[in-house]
Scaffold this motif. Structure first.
Motif, PDB file in Angstrom:
ATOM      1  N   ASP A 112      -5.829   7.963 -11.113  1.00 59.70           N
ATOM      2  CA  ASP A 112      -4.471   7.826 -10.720  1.00 59.70           C
ATOM      3  C   ASP A 112      -4.192   6.363 -10.119  1.00 59.70           C
ATOM      4  OD1 ASP A 112      -1.838   7.917  -9.725  1.00 59.70           O
ATOM      5  OD2 ASP A 112      -2.019  10.167  -9.149  1.00 59.70           O
ATOM      6  N   VAL A 113      -3.974   5.354 -11.031  1.00 62.08           N
ATOM      7  CA  VAL A 113      -3.760   4.113 -10.798  1.00 62.08           C
ATOM      8  C   VAL A 113      -2.794   3.823  -9.666  1.00 62.08           C
ATOM      9  CG1 VAL A 113      -3.395   1.676 -11.570  1.00 62.08           C
ATOM     10  CG2 VAL A 113      -4.777   3.215 -12.891  1.00 62.08           C
ATOM     11  N   GLU A 114      -1.798   4.502 -10.167  1.00 61.67           N
ATOM     12  CA  GLU A 114      -0.176   4.381  -9.307  1.00 61.67           C
ATOM     13  C   GLU A 114      -0.741   4.771  -7.754  1.00 61.67           C
ATOM     14  OE1 GLU A 114       2.177   2.492  -9.886  1.00 61.67           O
ATOM     15  OE2 GLU A 114       1.469   2.323 -11.851  1.00 61.67           O
ATOM     16  N   ALA A 115      -1.389   5.939  -7.643  1.00 60.57           N
ATOM     17  CA  ALA A 115      -1.702   6.429  -6.344  1.00 60.57           C
ATOM     18  C   ALA A 115      -2.703   5.623  -5.372  1.00 60.57           C
ATOM     19  CB  ALA A 115      -2.266   8.031  -6.354  1.00 60.57           C
ATOM     20  N   GLU A 116      -3.567   5.358  -6.048  1.00 55.99           N
ATOM     21  CA  GLU A 116      -4.785   4.285  -5.514  1.00 55.99           C
ATOM     22  C   GLU A 116      -4.061   3.072  -5.126  1.00 55.99           C
ATOM     23  OE1 GLU A 116      -8.198   3.243  -4.001  1.00 55.99           O
ATOM     24  OE2 GLU A 116      -7.451   5.309  -4.550  1.00 55.99           O
TER      25      GLU A 116
ATOM     26  N   GLY B 208      -2.768  -2.491   3.547  1.00 54.96           N
ATOM     27  CA  GLY B 208      -2.698  -3.915   3.763  1.00 54.96           C
ATOM     28  C   GLY B 208      -2.762  -4.904   2.612  1.00 54.96           C
ATOM     29  N   ALA B 209      -3.193  -4.394   1.519  1.00 57.42           N
ATOM     30  CA  ALA B 209      -3.104  -5.444   0.301  1.00 57.42           C
ATOM     31  C   ALA B 209      -1.758  -5.735  -0.252  1.00 57.42           C
ATOM     32  CB  ALA B 209      -4.062  -4.375  -1.016  1.00 57.42           C
ATOM     33  N   SER B 210      -2.112  -6.632  -1.043  1.00 54.53           N
ATOM     34  CA  SER B 210      -0.527  -7.093  -1.753  1.00 54.53           C
ATOM     35  C   SER B 210      -1.007  -7.208  -3.195  1.00 54.53           C
ATOM     36  CB  SER B 210      -0.286  -8.325  -1.198  1.00 54.53           C
ATOM     37  OG  SER B 210      -1.000  -9.343  -1.086  1.00 54.53           O
ATOM     38  N   GLU B 211      -0.006  -6.722  -4.011  1.00 52.65           N
ATOM     39  CA  GLU B 211      -0.127  -6.661  -5.254  1.00 52.65           C
ATOM     40  C   GLU B 211       0.424  -8.230  -5.902  1.00 52.65           C
ATOM     41  OE1 GLU B 211       1.360  -4.461  -9.385  1.00 52.65           O
ATOM     42  OE2 GLU B 211       1.906  -3.693  -7.627  1.00 52.65           O
ATOM     43  N   VAL B 212      -0.668  -8.926  -6.844  1.00 50.24           N
ATOM     44  CA  VAL B 212      -0.331  -9.956  -7.254  1.00 50.24           C
ATOM     45  C   VAL B 212      -0.086 -10.132  -8.845  1.00 50.24           C
ATOM     46  CG1 VAL B 212      -1.803 -11.358  -5.373  1.00 50.24           C
ATOM     47  CG2 VAL B 212      -2.848 -10.699  -7.483  1.00 50.24           C
ATOM     48  N   ALA B 213      -0.324  -9.102  -9.427  1.00 51.58           N
ATOM     49  CA  ALA B 213      -0.361  -9.225 -10.892  1.00 51.58           C
ATOM     50  C   ALA B 213      -0.314  -7.761 -11.542  1.00 51.58           C
ATOM     51  CB  ALA B 213      -1.406 -10.249 -11.819  1.00 51.58           C
ATOM     52  N   GLN B 214       0.318  -7.485 -12.543  1.00 51.20           N
ATOM     53  CA  GLN B 214       0.113  -6.277 -13.403  1.00 51.20           C
ATOM     54  C   GLN B 214      -0.034  -6.685 -14.981  1.00 51.20           C
ATOM     55  OE1 GLN B 214       3.277  -3.519 -12.405  1.00 51.20           O
ATOM     56  NE2 GLN B 214       2.888  -2.425 -14.466  1.00 51.20           N
ATOM     57  N   TRP B 215      -1.126  -6.272 -15.365  1.00 51.28           N
ATOM     58  CA  TRP B 215      -1.078  -6.292 -17.021  1.00 51.28           C
ATOM     59  C   TRP B 215      -1.658  -4.858 -17.356  1.00 51.28           C
ATOM     60  CZ3 TRP B 215      -5.452  -5.909 -20.293  1.00 51.28           C
ATOM     61  CH2 TRP B 215      -5.281  -6.388 -21.405  1.00 51.28           C
ATOM     62  N   GLN B 216      -0.785  -4.384 -18.377  1.00 54.24           N
ATOM     63  CA  GLN B 216      -0.847  -2.984 -19.023  1.00 54.24           C
ATOM     64  C   GLN B 216      -1.063  -2.121 -17.902  1.00 54.24           C
ATOM     65  OE1 GLN B 216      -3.998  -3.298 -22.023  1.00 54.24           O
ATOM     66  NE2 GLN B 216      -2.602  -4.231 -23.419  1.00 54.24           N
ATOM     67  N   GLU B 217      -2.056  -1.194 -17.886  1.00 53.65           N
ATOM     68  CA  GLU B 217      -2.233  -0.282 -16.709  1.00 53.65           C
ATOM     69  C   GLU B 217      -3.037  -1.111 -15.409  1.00 53.65           C
ATOM     70  OE1 GLU B 217      -3.168   3.789 -17.992  1.00 53.65           O
ATOM     71  OE2 GLU B 217      -3.557   2.649 -19.895  1.00 53.65           O
ATOM     72  N   CYS B 218      -3.507  -2.032 -15.719  1.00 59.85           N
ATOM     73  CA  CYS B 218      -4.516  -2.843 -14.576  1.00 59.85           C
ATOM     74  C   CYS B 218      -3.533  -3.247 -13.732  1.00 59.85           C
ATOM     75  CB  CYS B 218      -5.418  -3.752 -15.210  1.00 59.85           C
ATOM     76  SG  CYS B 218      -6.277  -4.773 -13.858  1.00 59.85           S
ATOM     77  N   ARG B 219      -3.797  -2.951 -12.180  1.00 64.31           N
ATOM     78  CA  ARG B 219      -3.014  -3.766 -11.110  1.00 64.31           C
ATOM     79  C   ARG B 219      -4.100  -4.577 -10.377  1.00 64.31           C
ATOM     80  NH1 ARG B 219      -0.304  -0.868 -13.978  1.00 64.31           N
ATOM     81  NH2 ARG B 219       1.424   0.261 -13.152  1.00 64.31           N
ATOM     82  N   THR B 220      -3.921  -6.005 -10.291  1.00 67.34           N
ATOM     83  CA  THR B 220      -4.295  -6.884  -9.512  1.00 67.34           C
ATOM     84  C   THR B 220      -4.018  -6.811  -7.873  1.00 67.34           C
ATOM     85  OG1 THR B 220      -5.101  -8.116 -11.242  1.00 67.34           O
ATOM     86  CG2 THR B 220      -5.526  -9.178  -9.308  1.00 67.34           C
TER      87      THR B 220
ATOM     88  N   VAL C 294      -7.249  -2.498  -9.934  1.00 71.32           N
ATOM     89  CA  VAL C 294      -7.245  -0.933  -9.808  1.00 71.32           C
ATOM     90  C   VAL C 294      -6.819  -0.661 -11.455  1.00 71.32           C
ATOM     91  CG1 VAL C 294      -6.192   1.106  -9.226  1.00 71.32           C
ATOM     92  CG2 VAL C 294      -6.379  -0.973  -7.497  1.00 71.32           C
ATOM     93  N   LEU C 295      -7.587  -0.018 -12.037  1.00 68.34           N
ATOM     94  CA  LEU C 295      -7.489   0.341 -13.323  1.00 68.34           C
ATOM     95  C   LEU C 295      -7.848   1.866 -13.864  1.00 68.34           C
ATOM     96  CD1 LEU C 295     -10.263  -1.831 -15.493  1.00 68.34           C
ATOM     97  CD2 LEU C 295     -10.004  -1.684 -13.034  1.00 68.34           C
ATOM     98  N   PRO C 296      -7.666   2.276 -15.101  1.00 74.99           N
ATOM     99  CA  PRO C 296      -8.155   3.595 -15.540  1.00 74.99           C
ATOM    100  C   PRO C 296      -9.421   3.495 -15.719  1.00 74.99           C
ATOM    101  CG  PRO C 296      -6.673   2.575 -17.119  1.00 74.99           C
ATOM    102  CD  PRO C 296      -6.489   1.577 -15.905  1.00 74.99           C
ATOM    103  N   PRO C 297     -10.206   4.358 -15.844  1.00 74.62           N
ATOM    104  CA  PRO C 297     -11.704   4.838 -15.932  1.00 74.62           C
ATOM    105  C   PRO C 297     -11.776   4.147 -17.474  1.00 74.62           C
ATOM    106  CG  PRO C 297     -10.981   6.647 -15.442  1.00 74.62           C
ATOM    107  CD  PRO C 297      -9.703   5.946 -15.455  1.00 74.62           C
ATOM    108  N   SER C 298     -13.020   3.468 -17.704  1.00 71.19           N
ATOM    109  CA  SER C 298     -13.496   2.812 -19.102  1.00 71.19           C
ATOM    110  C   SER C 298     -13.973   3.768 -20.033  1.00 71.19           C
ATOM    111  CB  SER C 298     -14.583   1.877 -18.873  1.00 71.19           C
ATOM    112  OG  SER C 298     -15.316   1.239 -19.760  1.00 71.19           O
ATOM    113  N   ASP C 299     -13.595   3.785 -21.091  1.00 77.60           N
ATOM    114  CA  ASP C 299     -14.077   4.596 -21.998  1.00 77.60           C
ATOM    115  C   ASP C 299     -15.592   4.448 -22.570  1.00 77.60           C
ATOM    116  OD1 ASP C 299     -14.001   2.622 -23.942  1.00 77.60           O
ATOM    117  OD2 ASP C 299     -12.487   3.695 -25.002  1.00 77.60           O
ATOM    118  N   GLY C 300     -16.114   3.417 -22.025  1.00 85.40           N
ATOM    119  CA  GLY C 300     -17.446   3.014 -22.301  1.00 85.40           C
ATOM    120  C   GLY C 300     -17.691   2.013 -23.639  1.00 85.40           C
TER     121      GLY C 300
END
Length: 73
Positions: free
Chosen positions: A27-31, A39-51, A62-68
């Motif tokens: 759950d990328v959004e919840a995390e 206290g973190a601040s969001e600096v970027a978003q790319w597809q489902e990844c949040r930096t 913060v990103l969804p699990p890798s499929d390997g």
């Protein structure tokens, strides 16, 4: 299939300090909301990844699990 557990990977980043942490979550959004509330601040978003930048200055993703296979589930 490998057993679940911590995975450490090294990559070059053009920022100081020169490392960052990736957090894989179902759950990328919840995390992301949880980390922003801490206290973190969001600096970027790319597809489902949040930096995010944490209060100490480090970057984290913060990103969804890798499929390997280099993709995400």
């Amino acid at each position: 299939m490998p057993e679940p557990g911590p995975l450490v990977a090294v990559q070059s980043v053009d920022d100081s300090p020169r490392f960052h942490v990736d957090i894989e979550t179902d759950d990328v959004e919840a995390e992301t909301r949880r980390l922003l509330a801490l206290g973190a601040s969001e600096v970027a978003q790319w597809q489902e990844c949040r930096t995010l930048r944490v209060p100490g200055g480090h970057l984290m993703c913060v990103l969804p699990p890798s499929d390997g296979n280099g993709g995400h589930t």
